[in-house]
Scaffold this active site. Structure first.
Site, PDB file in Angstrom:
ATOM      1  N   ASP A 106       0.849  -1.210   0.000  1.00 43.83           N
ATOM      2  CA  ASP A 106       0.000   0.000   0.000  1.00 43.83           C
ATOM      3  C   ASP A 106       0.872   1.243   0.000  1.00 43.83           C
ATOM      4  O   ASP A 106       1.508   1.575   0.996  1.00 43.83           O
ATOM      5  CB  ASP A 106      -0.890   0.004   1.257  1.00 43.83           C
ATOM      6  CG  ASP A 106      -1.797   1.229   1.287  1.00 43.83           C
ATOM      7  OD1 ASP A 106      -2.858   1.178   0.639  1.00 43.83           O
ATOM      8  OD2 ASP A 106      -1.436   2.239   1.923  1.00 43.83           O
TER       9      ASP A 106
ATOM     10  N   TYR B 295       3.132   9.756  -0.680  1.00 45.57           N
ATOM     11  CA  TYR B 295       4.224   9.201   0.140  1.00 45.57           C
ATOM     12  C   TYR B 295       5.586   9.411  -0.537  1.00 45.57           C
ATOM     13  O   TYR B 295       6.628   9.191   0.083  1.00 45.57           O
ATOM     14  CB  TYR B 295       4.028   7.702   0.400  1.00 45.57           C
ATOM     15  CG  TYR B 295       2.751   7.341   1.152  1.00 45.57           C
ATOM     16  CD1 TYR B 295       1.968   8.311   1.754  1.00 45.57           C
ATOM     17  CD2 TYR B 295       2.348   6.017   1.260  1.00 45.57           C
ATOM     18  CE1 TYR B 295       0.806   7.976   2.426  1.00 45.57           C
ATOM     19  CE2 TYR B 295       1.185   5.671   1.936  1.00 45.57           C
ATOM     20  CZ  TYR B 295       0.415   6.656   2.511  1.00 45.57           C
ATOM     21  OH  TYR B 295      -0.733   6.321   3.171  1.00 45.57           O
TER      22      TYR B 295
ATOM     23  N   LYS C 284      -2.674   5.768  -4.229  1.00 44.41           N
ATOM     24  CA  LYS C 284      -3.766   6.700  -3.915  1.00 44.41           C
ATOM     25  C   LYS C 284      -3.527   8.030  -4.633  1.00 44.41           C
ATOM     26  O   LYS C 284      -2.380   8.507  -4.681  1.00 44.41           O
ATOM     27  CB  LYS C 284      -3.847   6.954  -2.395  1.00 44.41           C
ATOM     28  CG  LYS C 284      -3.746   5.709  -1.552  1.00 44.41           C
ATOM     29  CD  LYS C 284      -3.957   5.964  -0.069  1.00 44.41           C
ATOM     30  CE  LYS C 284      -3.558   4.741   0.734  1.00 44.41           C
ATOM     31  NZ  LYS C 284      -2.125   4.622   1.030  1.00 44.41           N
TER      32      LYS C 284
ATOM     33  N   HIS D 248      -7.420   9.558  -2.075  1.00 44.09           N
ATOM     34  CA  HIS D 248      -6.782   9.540  -0.762  1.00 44.09           C
ATOM     35  C   HIS D 248      -7.629  10.216   0.322  1.00 44.09           C
ATOM     36  O   HIS D 248      -7.754   9.705   1.426  1.00 44.09           O
ATOM     37  CB  HIS D 248      -5.399  10.190  -0.858  1.00 44.09           C
ATOM     38  CG  HIS D 248      -4.440   9.757   0.203  1.00 44.09           C
ATOM     39  ND1 HIS D 248      -3.087   9.691   0.003  1.00 44.09           N
ATOM     40  CD2 HIS D 248      -4.622   9.374   1.480  1.00 44.09           C
ATOM     41  CE1 HIS D 248      -2.490   9.286   1.119  1.00 44.09           C
ATOM     42  NE2 HIS D 248      -3.412   9.087   2.031  1.00 44.09           N
TER      43      HIS D 248
ATOM     44  N   LYS E 210       2.705  -1.216   8.912  1.00 43.83           N
ATOM     45  CA  LYS E 210       3.986  -0.725   8.371  1.00 43.83           C
ATOM     46  C   LYS E 210       5.096  -0.975   9.375  1.00 43.83           C
ATOM     47  O   LYS E 210       4.924  -0.792  10.587  1.00 43.83           O
ATOM     48  CB  LYS E 210       3.870   0.772   8.091  1.00 43.83           C
ATOM     49  CG  LYS E 210       5.192   1.493   7.803  1.00 43.83           C
ATOM     50  CD  LYS E 210       5.776   2.174   9.035  1.00 43.83           C
ATOM     51  CE  LYS E 210       7.105   2.849   8.757  1.00 43.83           C
ATOM     52  NZ  LYS E 210       7.726   3.375  10.000  1.00 43.83           N
TER      53      LYS E 210
ATOM     54  N   ARG F 190      10.362  -7.107  12.683  1.00 33.80           N
ATOM     55  CA  ARG F 190       8.941  -6.755  12.870  1.00 33.80           C
ATOM     56  C   ARG F 190       8.124  -7.051  11.617  1.00 33.80           C
ATOM     57  O   ARG F 190       6.980  -7.484  11.697  1.00 33.80           O
ATOM     58  CB  ARG F 190       8.824  -5.280  13.230  1.00 33.80           C
ATOM     59  CG  ARG F 190       9.431  -4.943  14.572  1.00 33.80           C
ATOM     60  CD  ARG F 190       9.391  -3.445  14.779  1.00 33.80           C
ATOM     61  NE  ARG F 190       9.878  -3.070  16.096  1.00 33.80           N
ATOM     62  CZ  ARG F 190       9.996  -1.804  16.494  1.00 33.80           C
ATOM     63  NH1 ARG F 190       9.681  -0.815  15.672  1.00 33.80           N
ATOM     64  NH2 ARG F 190      10.434  -1.541  17.709  1.00 33.80           N
TER      65      ARG F 190
END
Ligand SMILES: NC(=O)C1=CN([C@@H]2O[C@H](COP(=O)(O)OP(=O)(O)OC[C@H]3O[C@@H](n4cnc5c(N)ncnc54)[C@H](OP(=O)(O)O)[C@@H]3O)[C@@H](O)[C@H]2O)C=CC1
Ligand SMILES: O=C1CO[C@H](CO)[C@@H](O)[C@@H]1O
Length: 278
Positions: free
Chosen positions: A46, A51, A76, A109, A231, A237
């Site tokens: 995504d 971004y 987006k 968005h 994220k 992680r």
């Protein structure tokens, strides 16, 4: 590596229920994170024009060696490019930066009601889908009144609304409304941008299952039937956040998490007033 379940959308297409979000990962670092994610088994990424990392995402997916048809790529439309013609042009910019010839999912968005262009923008999305350039079309941060307007004007309901959902901001009434239109909810900031990880109840539930707080929260989204896009920039992680298919929260866990919902639990902006440049 467990298979990620798919959610069926109202247009007959499917979307992986767990994906990887890349907000706040700079263009020159996003390649490493996306490569880690794909290596760990994520297939859905995504991103967004706002971004500033579509180029890095595109390079990483090309380098991954994974067939395009096995990947699910979302971007987006940025706010300043709303409007019918501007949307058609701006979308081609995303394809160009990503190095792709279609997107799986493209979202408006933010509705930005003050500029009043989201209905014309949505008509362009419908056209792009008819032209075969986008498999599924959707929105983000749309409130019920914005959804009613685009559905009324175009006759086409979005497949997805990507909105903020996490244990401290559960949006249960909004989610019920989406079920009536068969619009899937994609939870953004699913860990509350990290804030929900310190919650004591979450910590206790995670310990009970021998899992981390992030894993317990991601499991909650999955069991709520939500699409979830955590994220991280840390390899351990990234891997842990997809390692959530070998345990299940029980009814007591789900009931305890239901009680964590708070009116003031929101971590992101308010869609009714946000006019940010995204
Ligand atoms: N449509 C929209 O308007 C919006 C969409 N989004 C989308 O949703 C995605 C996810 O939301 P986002 O706000 O980024 O936040 P998340 O809720 O996914 O939380 C990310 C934060 O949690 C930390 N984190 C992640 N995993 C772990 C873990 N296992 N243990 C400890 N800490 C962890 C990350 O740190 P670190 O990276 O250091 O590991 C980061 O600080 C975005 O990347 C974006 O794609 C987000 C906001 C708005
Ligand atoms: O996608 C996004 C990333 O997070 C930002 C801060 O909440 C949002 O404004 C933006 O829509």
């Amino acid at each position: 590596m467990s298979a990620i379940p798919a959610i069926e959308l109202n247009d007959g297409k499917t979307i992986p229920q767990l994906g990887f979000g890349v907000w706040q990962i700079p263009n020159d670092e996003v390649g490493r994170a996306v490569a880690e994610a794909i290596g760990a088994g994520y297939r859905s990424i995504d991103t967004a024009q706002g971004y500033g990392n579509e180029k890095g995402v595109g390079a990483a997916i090309r380098d991954s060696g994974i067939a395009r048809s096995d990947l699910y790529i979302t971007s987006k439309l940025r706010t300043r490019d709303q409007g019918y013609d501007a949307t058609l042009k701006s979308f081609m910019g995303s394809l160009d930066r990503l190095g792709l010839d279609y997107l799986d999912l493209f979202l408006i968005h933010w509705p930005v009601p003050a500029q009043d262009k989201y209905s014309d923008t949505w008509r362009a999305f419908v056209q792009l889908q008819r032209d075969g350039r986008i498999r599924s079309i959707g929105v983000s941060n749309f409130l019920p009144e914005h959804l009613d307007r685009i559905i009324g004007d175009s006759g086409v309901a979005p497949a997805v609304n990507q909105i903020e959902v996490h244990p401290e901001f559960q949006q249960r009434d909004v989610r019920a409304l989406h079920r009536q239109h068969n619009i899937a909810i994609e939870s953004y900031s699913p860990l509350g941008s990290g804030a929900a990880l310190d919650n004591e109840t979450i910590g206790a539930i995670a310990s009970k299952h021998g899992k981390s707080p992030a894993q317990a929260i991601i499991r909650w989204h999955l069991q709520e039937g939500l699409i979830v896009i955590p994220k991280s920039t840390h390899a351990d992680r990234i891997r842990a956040n997809i390692d959530v298919f070998d345990f299940e929260l029980d009814a007591d866990d789900m009931a305890s998490i239901a009680k964590l919902d708070r009116r003031d639990g929101k971590v992101g902006s308010d869609p009714a007033t946000n006019n940010a440049i995204w």
